[in-house]
Design a protein around this motif. Sequence first.
Motif, PDB file in Angstrom:
ATOM      1  N   VAL A   4      19.810  76.681  53.730  1.00  0.00           N
ATOM      2  CA  VAL A   4      19.459  75.576  54.592  1.00  0.00           C
ATOM      3  C   VAL A   4      19.487  75.617  56.214  1.00  0.00           C
ATOM      4  O   VAL A   4      20.466  76.082  56.631  1.00  0.00           O
ATOM      5  N   TYR A   5      18.536  75.365  56.533  1.00  0.00           N
ATOM      6  CA  TYR A   5      18.426  75.650  57.955  1.00  0.00           C
ATOM      7  C   TYR A   5      18.348  74.108  58.493  1.00  0.00           C
ATOM      8  O   TYR A   5      17.553  73.228  58.366  1.00  0.00           O
ATOM      9  N   PHE A   6      18.826  73.960  59.894  1.00  0.00           N
ATOM     10  CA  PHE A   6      18.766  72.617  60.560  1.00  0.00           C
ATOM     11  C   PHE A   6      17.815  72.900  61.936  1.00  0.00           C
ATOM     12  O   PHE A   6      18.159  74.019  62.733  1.00  0.00           O
ATOM     13  N   ILE A   7      16.862  72.199  61.964  1.00  0.00           N
ATOM     14  CA  ILE A   7      15.624  72.672  62.794  1.00  0.00           C
ATOM     15  C   ILE A   7      16.187  72.677  64.138  1.00  0.00           C
ATOM     16  O   ILE A   7      15.950  73.689  64.927  1.00  0.00           O
ATOM     17  N   LEU A   8      17.094  71.722  64.703  1.00  0.00           N
ATOM     18  CA  LEU A   8      17.437  71.688  66.139  1.00  0.00           C
ATOM     19  C   LEU A   8      18.262  73.222  66.211  1.00  0.00           C
ATOM     20  O   LEU A   8      18.049  73.734  67.474  1.00  0.00           O
ATOM     21  N   ASP A   9      19.087  73.262  65.330  1.00  0.00           N
ATOM     22  CA  ASP A   9      19.869  74.717  65.603  1.00  0.00           C
ATOM     23  C   ASP A   9      18.814  76.007  65.446  1.00  0.00           C
ATOM     24  O   ASP A   9      19.082  76.792  66.311  1.00  0.00           O
ATOM     25  N   LEU A  10      18.086  75.941  64.603  1.00  0.00           N
ATOM     26  CA  LEU A  10      16.890  76.864  64.584  1.00  0.00           C
ATOM     27  C   LEU A  10      16.131  77.149  66.272  1.00  0.00           C
ATOM     28  O   LEU A  10      15.913  78.102  66.552  1.00  0.00           O
ATOM     29  N   LEU A  12      16.787  76.035  69.020  1.00  0.00           N
ATOM     30  CA  LEU A  12      17.898  76.372  70.109  1.00  0.00           C
ATOM     31  C   LEU A  12      18.174  78.125  69.939  1.00  0.00           C
ATOM     32  O   LEU A  12      18.109  78.824  71.003  1.00  0.00           O
ATOM     33  N   ALA A  13      18.467  78.524  68.695  1.00  0.00           N
ATOM     34  CA  ALA A  13      18.378  80.082  68.463  1.00  0.00           C
ATOM     35  C   ALA A  13      17.402  80.691  68.976  1.00  0.00           C
ATOM     36  O   ALA A  13      17.581  81.965  69.549  1.00  0.00           O
ATOM     37  N   LEU A  14      16.181  80.324  68.615  1.00  0.00           N
ATOM     38  CA  LEU A  14      15.301  80.989  68.936  1.00  0.00           C
ATOM     39  C   LEU A  14      14.350  80.946  70.362  1.00  0.00           C
ATOM     40  O   LEU A  14      13.747  81.726  70.718  1.00  0.00           O
ATOM     41  N   GLY A  15      14.953  79.738  70.961  1.00  0.00           N
ATOM     42  CA  GLY A  15      14.547  79.447  72.243  1.00  0.00           C
ATOM     43  C   GLY A  15      13.077  78.815  72.442  1.00  0.00           C
ATOM     44  O   GLY A  15      12.443  79.264  73.455  1.00  0.00           O
ATOM     45  N   ILE A  16      12.584  78.056  71.290  1.00  0.00           N
ATOM     46  CA  ILE A  16      11.278  77.634  71.441  1.00  0.00           C
ATOM     47  C   ILE A  16      11.277  76.185  70.989  1.00  0.00           C
ATOM     48  O   ILE A  16      12.259  75.585  70.423  1.00  0.00           O
ATOM     49  N   THR A  17      10.065  75.599  71.207  1.00  0.00           N
ATOM     50  CA  THR A  17       9.871  74.165  71.080  1.00  0.00           C
ATOM     51  C   THR A  17       9.295  73.936  69.317  1.00  0.00           C
ATOM     52  O   THR A  17       8.936  75.169  68.678  1.00  0.00           O
ATOM     53  N   ARG A  18       9.520  72.724  69.081  1.00  0.00           N
ATOM     54  CA  ARG A  18       9.127  72.292  67.768  1.00  0.00           C
ATOM     55  C   ARG A  18       7.575  72.782  67.511  1.00  0.00           C
ATOM     56  O   ARG A  18       6.888  73.265  66.690  1.00  0.00           O
ATOM     57  N   ALA A  19       6.857  72.518  68.875  1.00  0.00           N
ATOM     58  CA  ALA A  19       5.419  72.756  68.753  1.00  0.00           C
ATOM     59  C   ALA A  19       5.094  74.519  68.420  1.00  0.00           C
ATOM     60  O   ALA A  19       4.253  74.628  67.739  1.00  0.00           O
ATOM     61  N   GLN A  20       5.813  75.101  69.158  1.00  0.00           N
ATOM     62  CA  GLN A  20       5.730  76.518  69.154  1.00  0.00           C
ATOM     63  C   GLN A  20       6.241  77.237  67.711  1.00  0.00           C
ATOM     64  O   GLN A  20       5.512  77.825  67.162  1.00  0.00           O
ATOM     65  N   LEU A  21       7.175  76.443  66.994  1.00  0.00           N
ATOM     66  CA  LEU A  21       7.588  76.703  65.688  1.00  0.00           C
ATOM     67  C   LEU A  21       6.518  76.518  64.915  1.00  0.00           C
ATOM     68  O   LEU A  21       6.207  77.352  63.871  1.00  0.00           O
ATOM     69  N   THR A  22       5.774  75.274  64.933  1.00  0.00           N
ATOM     70  CA  THR A  22       4.799  75.004  63.960  1.00  0.00           C
ATOM     71  C   THR A  22       3.455  75.963  64.242  1.00  0.00           C
ATOM     72  O   THR A  22       3.069  76.293  63.226  1.00  0.00           O
ATOM     73  N   ALA A  23       3.271  76.333  65.283  1.00  0.00           N
ATOM     74  CA  ALA A  23       2.236  76.973  65.724  1.00  0.00           C
ATOM     75  C   ALA A  23       2.386  78.596  65.068  1.00  0.00           C
ATOM     76  O   ALA A  23       1.777  79.085  64.247  1.00  0.00           O
ATOM     77  N   LEU A  24       3.601  78.873  64.983  1.00  0.00           N
ATOM     78  CA  LEU A  24       3.971  80.272  64.583  1.00  0.00           C
ATOM     79  C   LEU A  24       3.907  80.184  63.065  1.00  0.00           C
ATOM     80  O   LEU A  24       3.360  81.195  62.380  1.00  0.00           O
ATOM     81  N   ALA A  25       4.166  78.855  62.648  1.00  0.00           N
ATOM     82  CA  ALA A  25       3.992  78.883  60.805  1.00  0.00           C
ATOM     83  C   ALA A  25       2.593  78.900  60.546  1.00  0.00           C
ATOM     84  O   ALA A  25       2.232  79.271  59.475  1.00  0.00           O
TER      85      ALA A  25
END
Length: 145
Positions: A4-10, A12-25
């Motif tokens: 189970v991943y907590f989005i805010l922790d993820l 912070l660990a990756l050093g990216i924004t929610r928009a960047q994570l969504t784009a990566l997906a």
Amino acid sequence: MILVYFILDLLLALGITRAQLTALAVVSRNDYSKNIWSLGPATNFSIIRPINSLDPKEVVHSYLADTRVISKNKDEKVFEGSIRVSIDRRQTKLDRVDSTSDTQILYEQLRLHFKELCTRHNELQRLRMQELHPRQFIDNSQSLF
């Protein structure tokens, strides 16, 4: 095993924004589209990370405009399906599923099993915290009486 991943922790660990994570997906292989040939998640991450936008669609468009992507994007992918589902949150609506179908029964069993595993995980986390910080739990329990 279930993680189970907590989005805010993820983020912070990756050093990216929610928009960047969504784009990566969106641009990495998923249920709706394949990644551009030879551009896997690690390369996609290195391309997306410096793109500063709070709009995931803009991040995807900037990604597609990057020279490293243009040179590999022979099929001229634009990730329409992934954008529609992951960013626009539009999916094809399914007809009502018979609740007695084998698939529905299996889904319900898996859902209940996952819920049970999450409950057990939370309990283990609580016990670990209690072991690490027993004084805090003793003080808290004493204050209840």
